[in-house]
Design an enzyme around this catalytic site. Structure first.
Site, PDB file in Angstrom:
ATOM      1  N   LYS A  13      12.169 -19.202  42.901  1.00  0.00           N
ATOM      2  CA  LYS A  13      12.837 -19.890  44.008  1.00  0.00           C
ATOM      3  C   LYS A  13      12.131 -21.189  44.389  1.00  0.00           C
ATOM      4  O   LYS A  13      12.787 -22.176  44.707  1.00  0.00           O
ATOM      5  CB  LYS A  13      12.886 -18.981  45.245  1.00  0.00           C
ATOM      6  CG  LYS A  13      14.120 -18.135  45.320  1.00  0.00           C
ATOM      7  CD  LYS A  13      14.279 -17.522  46.692  1.00  0.00           C
ATOM      8  CE  LYS A  13      12.999 -16.897  47.184  1.00  0.00           C
ATOM      9  NZ  LYS A  13      12.909 -16.855  48.635  1.00  0.00           N
ATOM     10  N   ARG A  87      17.098 -12.809  55.736  1.00  0.00           N
ATOM     11  CA  ARG A  87      16.644 -11.687  54.923  1.00  0.00           C
ATOM     12  C   ARG A  87      17.457 -10.439  55.200  1.00  0.00           C
ATOM     13  O   ARG A  87      17.220  -9.393  54.610  1.00  0.00           O
ATOM     14  CB  ARG A  87      15.167 -11.388  55.193  1.00  0.00           C
ATOM     15  CG  ARG A  87      14.229 -12.431  54.635  1.00  0.00           C
ATOM     16  CD  ARG A  87      12.792 -11.991  54.819  1.00  0.00           C
ATOM     17  NE  ARG A  87      11.861 -13.085  54.619  1.00  0.00           N
ATOM     18  CZ  ARG A  87      11.366 -13.433  53.432  1.00  0.00           C
ATOM     19  NH1 ARG A  87      11.719 -12.779  52.362  1.00  0.00           N
ATOM     20  NH2 ARG A  87      10.527 -14.443  53.331  1.00  0.00           N
ATOM     21  N   ARG A 150      -4.291 -10.704  37.389  1.00  0.00           N
ATOM     22  CA  ARG A 150      -4.508 -10.310  38.783  1.00  0.00           C
ATOM     23  C   ARG A 150      -4.452  -8.802  38.942  1.00  0.00           C
ATOM     24  O   ARG A 150      -3.524  -8.147  38.479  1.00  0.00           O
ATOM     25  CB  ARG A 150      -3.452 -10.950  39.685  1.00  0.00           C
ATOM     26  CG  ARG A 150      -3.504 -12.456  39.649  1.00  0.00           C
ATOM     27  CD  ARG A 150      -2.941 -13.052  40.882  1.00  0.00           C
ATOM     28  NE  ARG A 150      -1.594 -12.585  41.152  1.00  0.00           N
ATOM     29  CZ  ARG A 150      -0.873 -13.027  42.180  1.00  0.00           C
ATOM     30  NH1 ARG A 150      -1.392 -13.901  43.015  1.00  0.00           N
ATOM     31  NH2 ARG A 150       0.338 -12.578  42.383  1.00  0.00           N
TER      32      ARG A 150
END
Ligand SMILES: [Zn+2]
Length: 211
Positions: A13, A87, A150
Site C-alpha cells: 500500500k 478500518r 526478522r
C-alpha cells in the site's frame, strides 16, 4: 476524485500511495501520519491523543475522526487518497458523512505470495534498515551491514496477521462492493505500475479531478 486505499499488511500500500502522491499529485491522508503530525505540532487534538498514548491506551476513534475532518477541510480542492481509514464499516459510514468516496482501490496479493515476500524480508543488524520486499540482497544497501531475517516475521505470526486482516476487512469490502477496483500487485513493480496507470486514468475519466 477521492480514493480509499485498502490492502493486506505487506501488500504494498505504501508503494502505491507514493506513486499516487508523487506522480498523480494526490493528497495523501494517512491516519498514522496525521496522528504523528498533530502530536508533533502540539495541536489541541494532538495533545489529547498524546495523553492517551502516554497512558499506553489506544487513541479513541472519535479523536482520529476529528483529525481527519480537520485535514479534509484543508484538501478540498485536490484529488485525495485515504490510507489507514476506514478500518471498519462504522468508520466507513462516518467518513461517508463528510466526504464523497468515488472508488476503493484494493491492493491485492494472494496470501501465499504475500507470506513468501514478508518472510524473505530482512533487517540490517547495524542500522535497522529493512530490505525491500522481493529483493535478495545479502548486505544492507544503506550501510553495508549484515542482513538477517526478522525474528518476529515467522510463518505463524504472518499467517495470523493475514487472517485477522481478511476477517476484519471482509465486511468493509462488502460495504464498498460497488466501488472496489482490484489492483493485482503479485507481479513485478513495472507490471503493477502499468496496471495502476490504467486504473487511475480510467477512474479520472469516470469521476473527474477535484478542482
Ligand atoms: Zn544498514
Amino acid at each position: 476524485m477521492n480514493l480509499i486505499l485498502l490492502g493486506k499488511p505487506g501488500a504494498g500500500k505504501g508503494f502505491i500511495a507514493d506513486i499516487l502522491k508523487n506522480e498523480y499529485g494526490f493528497y495523501h491522508i494517512s491516519t498514522g501520519a496525521l496522528l504523528r503530525k498533530n502530536i508533533a505540532e502540539g495541536t489541541q487534538l494532538g495533545q489529547v491523543a498524546n495523553g492517551y498514548m502516554a497512558q499506553g491506551e489506544l487513541v479513541p476513534n472519535d479523536l482520529v475522526f476529528d483529525m481527519l475532518k480537520d485535514e479534509i477541510g484543508k484538501m478540498k480542492s485536490k484529488n485525495c487518497v485515504f490510507d489507514g481509514y476506514p478500518r471498519s464499516v462504522l468508520q466507513a459510514k462516518s467518513l461517508a458523512g463528510i466526504v464523497n468516496i468515488d472508488s476503493v482501490l484494493f491492493v491485492d496479493v494472494p496470501d501465499d505470495i504475500l507470506i513468501e515476500r514478508v518472510l524473505s524480508r530482512k533487517t540490517c543488524l547495524a542500522c535497522g534498515n529493512l530490505s525491500e520486499i522481493g529483493q535478495k540482497d545479502t548486505v544492507c544497501k544503506k550501510c553495508g551491514g549484515e542482513l538477517v531475517t526478522r525474528a518476529d516475521d515467522n510463518l505463524e505470526v504472518v499467517t495470523n496477521r493475514l487472517n485477522v486482516y481478511n476477517e476484519s476487512t471482509a465486511p468493509l469490502k462488502e460495504f464498498y462492493a460497488d466501488k472496489i477496483v482490484v489492483l493485482d500487485n503479485s507481479g513485478s513493480v513495472e507490471q503493477t505500475k502499468q496496471k495502476l496507470n490504467q486504473i487511475i486514468s480510467d477512474l479520472l475519466k469516470k469521476y473527474g479531478e477535484n478542482i
